[in-house]
Design a protein around this motif. Structure first.
Motif, PDB file in Angstrom:
ATOM      1  N   UNK A   1       0.801  -1.218   0.000  1.00 39.39           N
ATOM      2  CA  UNK A   1       0.000   0.000   0.000  1.00 39.39           C
ATOM      3  C   UNK A   1       0.838   1.273   0.000  1.00 39.39           C
ATOM      4  N   UNK A   2       2.125   1.147   0.244  1.00 37.68           N
ATOM      5  CA  UNK A   2       3.005   2.323   0.187  1.00 37.68           C
ATOM      6  C   UNK A   2       3.323   2.701  -1.254  1.00 37.68           C
ATOM      7  N   UNK A   3       3.058   1.787  -2.170  1.00 39.01           N
ATOM      8  CA  UNK A   3       3.354   1.996  -3.588  1.00 39.01           C
ATOM      9  C   UNK A   3       2.089   2.402  -4.352  1.00 39.01           C
ATOM     10  N   UNK A   4       2.246   3.055  -5.502  1.00 35.87           N
ATOM     11  CA  UNK A   4       1.081   3.567  -6.238  1.00 35.87           C
ATOM     12  C   UNK A   4       0.444   2.577  -7.202  1.00 35.87           C
ATOM     13  N   UNK A   5       0.810   1.308  -7.124  1.00 36.67           N
ATOM     14  CA  UNK A   5       0.335   0.330  -8.113  1.00 36.67           C
ATOM     15  C   UNK A   5      -1.192   0.231  -8.158  1.00 36.67           C
ATOM     16  N   UNK A   6      -1.825   0.272  -7.008  1.00 40.50           N
ATOM     17  CA  UNK A   6      -3.289   0.177  -6.995  1.00 40.50           C
ATOM     18  C   UNK A   6      -3.917   1.452  -7.527  1.00 40.50           C
ATOM     19  N   UNK A   7      -3.379   2.598  -7.099  1.00 39.80           N
ATOM     20  CA  UNK A   7      -3.945   3.890  -7.500  1.00 39.80           C
ATOM     21  C   UNK A   7      -3.754   4.148  -8.993  1.00 39.80           C
ATOM     22  N   UNK A   8      -2.594   3.825  -9.526  1.00 39.21           N
ATOM     23  CA  UNK A   8      -2.304   4.149 -10.924  1.00 39.21           C
ATOM     24  C   UNK A   8      -2.771   3.057 -11.879  1.00 39.21           C
ATOM     25  N   UNK A   9      -2.483   1.797 -11.529  1.00 38.58           N
ATOM     26  CA  UNK A   9      -2.750   0.703 -12.471  1.00 38.58           C
ATOM     27  C   UNK A   9      -3.873  -0.236 -12.011  1.00 38.58           C
ATOM     28  N   UNK A  10      -4.432   0.029 -10.857  1.00 38.14           N
ATOM     29  CA  UNK A  10      -5.530  -0.799 -10.372  1.00 38.14           C
ATOM     30  C   UNK A  10      -5.119  -2.192  -9.949  1.00 38.14           C
TER      31      UNK A  10
ATOM     32  N   UNK B   1       7.088   5.365 -11.260  1.00 33.61           N
ATOM     33  CA  UNK B   1       6.511   5.702  -9.954  1.00 33.61           C
ATOM     34  C   UNK B   1       6.912   4.726  -8.847  1.00 33.61           C
ATOM     35  N   UNK B   2       7.075   3.447  -9.201  1.00 34.58           N
ATOM     36  CA  UNK B   2       7.520   2.481  -8.200  1.00 34.58           C
ATOM     37  C   UNK B   2       8.966   2.735  -7.790  1.00 34.58           C
ATOM     38  N   UNK B   3       9.819   3.059  -8.758  1.00 36.95           N
ATOM     39  CA  UNK B   3      11.211   3.371  -8.424  1.00 36.95           C
ATOM     40  C   UNK B   3      11.285   4.633  -7.568  1.00 36.95           C
TER      41      UNK B   3
END
Length: 204
Positions: A97-106, A120-122
């Motif tokens: 949840x600290x990473x934007x994977x859910x917000x950006x790529x679902x 964004x992950x880097x």
């Protein structure tokens, strides 16, 4: 007895002093090697291709003749024995949840094939495990080995590595990156909106 205590204190001080003086030297050696590895990427014939690939783990890589901006960073660090595929994946596995994977790529889970190849992950990883530095308009604030991210037209995130070479025209440090024509060394630090400035020198 007093002499022995003083001798012991002096020896301890000497050991600490040697360790402190060696630390900057070790950091500088890492930076020098990282910049060298990054510049070596510009000598490779790489076609810009961000396609999804299933790759091995650890030390997985897409075919060597293709790559994007993140692959320049990944391959430069890997030349120094630092596997960002593993480090990003393990950190995301612990703190998704600290990473934007859910917000950006679902996304709802990690993907070791692609997570480390997304800017964004880097950015999140370098902020969590490295240093987050000021975004400045002063070229002298950007040191060799620093990592810079930009937002290109069309909301396309981009990343590159600051080299130890400087433009004779602008005085700006040259950047190793791949913006579409393969890895190159360019005076483009201030060509686009800077979104991040990081320094990552792992301790192990």
């Amino acid at each position: 007895m007093k002499f022995l205590r003083l001798t012991s204190v002096f020896i301890s001080f000497l050991i600490v002093s040697m360790a402190i003086s060696a630390e900057p030297s070790e950091r500088q050696a890492f930076v020098t090697a990282l910049v060298k590895a990054a510049i070596a990427r510009t000598e490779q014939n790489v076609t810009y291709d961000g396609s999804y690939f299933s790759i091995p783990y650890p030390n997985g890589d897409v075919p060597e003749h293709i790559g994007v901006c993140t692959d320049v960073v990944i391959r430069a660090y890997r030349a120094l024995g630092v596997d960002l595929q593993v480090r990003v994946h393990e950190d995301m596995r612990r703190s998704f949840n600290a990473y934007p994977s859910k917000r950006i790529w679902g996304l709802t889970t990690t993907d070791k094939n692609i997570d480390h190849r997304r800017v964004p992950n880097l950015q999140t990883f370098f902020a969590r495990h490295g240093e987050t530095l000021a975004v400045s308009s002063n070229p002298k604030e950007y040191s060799p080995g620093d990592l810079v991210t930009w937002m290109l037209p069309g909301n396309l995130p981009h990343i590159g590595i600051v080299s130890d070479k400087v433009s004779a025209i602008t005085g700006n440090p040259l950047i190793v990156h791949n913006i579409g024509a393969g890895p190159s060394l360019d005076d483009m630090l201030f060509s686009y909106k800077i979104t991040g400035h990081y320094r990552y020198r792992p301790q192990n």
